[in-house]
Write an enzyme that holds these catalytic residues in place. Structure first.
Site, PDB file in Angstrom:
ATOM      1  N   PRO A  87       0.823  -1.226   0.000  1.00 33.95           N
ATOM      2  CA  PRO A  87       0.000   0.000   0.000  1.00 33.95           C
ATOM      3  C   PRO A  87       0.844   1.257   0.000  1.00 33.95           C
ATOM      4  O   PRO A  87       1.842   1.364   0.723  1.00 33.95           O
ATOM      5  CB  PRO A  87      -0.807  -0.139   1.298  1.00 33.95           C
ATOM      6  CG  PRO A  87      -0.938  -1.618   1.481  1.00 33.95           C
ATOM      7  CD  PRO A  87       0.377  -2.191   1.005  1.00 33.95           C
ATOM      8  N   CYS A  88       0.421   2.227  -0.815  1.00 32.28           N
ATOM      9  CA  CYS A  88       1.250   3.413  -1.050  1.00 32.28           C
ATOM     10  C   CYS A  88       0.623   4.686  -0.520  1.00 32.28           C
ATOM     11  O   CYS A  88       1.155   5.767  -0.736  1.00 32.28           O
ATOM     12  CB  CYS A  88       1.489   3.574  -2.551  1.00 32.28           C
ATOM     13  SG  CYS A  88      -0.040   3.773  -3.503  1.00 32.28           S
ATOM     14  N   GLN A  89      -0.514   4.595   0.191  1.00 35.01           N
ATOM     15  CA  GLN A  89      -1.227   5.822   0.559  1.00 35.01           C
ATOM     16  C   GLN A  89      -0.385   6.760   1.408  1.00 35.01           C
ATOM     17  O   GLN A  89      -0.515   7.969   1.344  1.00 35.01           O
ATOM     18  CB  GLN A  89      -2.522   5.478   1.310  1.00 35.01           C
ATOM     19  CG  GLN A  89      -3.591   4.876   0.417  1.00 35.01           C
ATOM     20  CD  GLN A  89      -3.459   3.362   0.291  1.00 35.01           C
ATOM     21  OE1 GLN A  89      -2.422   2.785   0.586  1.00 35.01           O
ATOM     22  NE2 GLN A  89      -4.522   2.715  -0.147  1.00 35.01           N
TER      23      GLN A  89
END
Length: 370
Positions: A87-89
């Site tokens: 996940p890159c949020q």
């Protein structure tokens, strides 16, 4: 040729196995499967709707729905290749960039899986900013002498999906790791020159643009059993060809925006107060796509024109879920589970299938020595 009909020829029997971490709905797995050279033997996804979509298309038997931190503690499958996009949020260019966001450290679970599986090669994909984060610097440290991944060599960079057959101007950070017992696999060079890029028309031209005017909801009452749970679905591609109910002011705005235009084309009486005060900035807000160009990056809220250049080239509406899935490269045979918002999130978070397929083919050739 449309996405639905554009597929690579396949060998008669897959020869390599792949595990997909943070699998989402399966954009990477779809690309790897389309080469005909990979069989999925493991997948991990914590979101129920996304995991259900993955299972509907690739089988439930090898999917782990839940926390990857728990999964890596168990017996993991053998695999030639491990792929995934942690996940890159926390370090996305959208919104606040929090370096201490706990989601940023999920890449460590990816490393844990590599240590246990010991694949011949691995692939990490993420937002382009990933290559400037402390997480990436930590990854580089792990391939140094004494690190957890010291048996691997890396190549990395930013690739553009349009250069690999996608009809979407989407940039992704790509890291390929190769075990030192094999020749190092370098990032592939783009094979599609700009004058041959796929366009919005190439992908959406065969879809009836008028249908969404009559449909705003997914079919009612349909459920699917998976992982001992009940989810909405499964839905076919044409059932995702749905729109929203727009306010009158929105429809008035849409009618004033030409192909390729945006909020700057609106007369003052149709502009929001904040737009009148800000005459510069993003040209994608309330933007309309162009038939003869690739689309912008398809994000999770592509159904909201105020979020980006998501207006249909001709129609006075945003893209439908079906159209967004096509622009992401999913075939019309793909099935979907979840609510409208959940499916939109799956589509927007996916890796463009065309890019995934090109990477898969490149890795397969690298492992075979060709």
């Amino acid at each position: 040729m449309s996405v639905a009909g554009r597929r690579s020829s396949r060998p008669s029997k897959p020869t390599l196995t792949v595990v997909d971490l943070f699998a989402g709905c399966g954009g990477l797995s779809q690309g790897f499967r389309e080469t005909g050279r990979f069989t999925p033997v493991g997948a991990v996804e914590h979101d129920l709707a996304a995991a259900a979509t993955y299972a509907a298309n690739f089988g439930e038997d090898h999917v782990y729905w839940g926390d990857i931190g728990e999964w890596v503690k168990g017996d993991l499958p053998d695999a030639d290749v491990v792929v995934g996009g942690p996940p890159c949020q926390g370090f996305s260019n959208l919104g606040a960039k929090r370096d201490d966001d706990e989601r940023n450290d999920l890449w460590e679970r990816y490393v844990d899986a590599l240590v246990k599986i010991k694949p011949k090669a691995f692939l990490i994909e993420n937002v382009d900013r990933f290559l400037k984060t402390r997480q990436f610097r930590s990854l580089l440290a792990e391939v140094e002498h004494g690190g957890m991944l010291s048996d691997y060599r890396l190549d990395f960079g930013v690739l553009r999906a349009t250069d690999f057959g996608a009809a979407q101007l989407r940039k992704r950070a790509i890291v390929i790791g190769t075990h030192k017992s094999r020749d190092k696999i370098l990032l592939p060079a783009g094979k599609v020159p700009q004058h041959e890029w796929q366009t919005v028309k190439d992908v959406l031209g065969g879809i009836n643009p008028k249908v969404p005017a009559r449909r705003t909801e997914l079919p009612e009452g349909r459920t699917h059993e998976v992982f001992g749970k009940t989810v909405r679905g499964k839905y076919t591609a044409d059932e995702l060809h749905i729109t929203r109910r727009y306010e009158s002011i929105s429809l008035q705005r849409f009618r004033k925006i030409p192909e390729g235009g945006n909020r700057f084309n609106l007369p003052d009486h149709l502009k929001a107060p904040c737009w009148i005060k800000h005459t510069s900035g993003s040209g994608d807000v309330m933007g309309r796509l162009v038939w003869d160009k690739p689309s912008v990056t398809i994000r999770t809220e592509f159904f909201k024109p105020e979020k980006g250049r998501y207006l249909h080239p001709d129609e006075h509406r945003a893209l439908t879920h079906h159209e967004a899935a096509r622009l992401q490269g999913f075939p019309d045979t793909f099935e979907w589970c979840g609510s409208k918002i959940e499916i939109a999130r799956q589509i927007g978070n996916a890796v463009p299938v065309d890019l995934a397929r090109a990477l898969a083919q490149h890795i397969a050739e690298g492992l075979s020595g060709s």
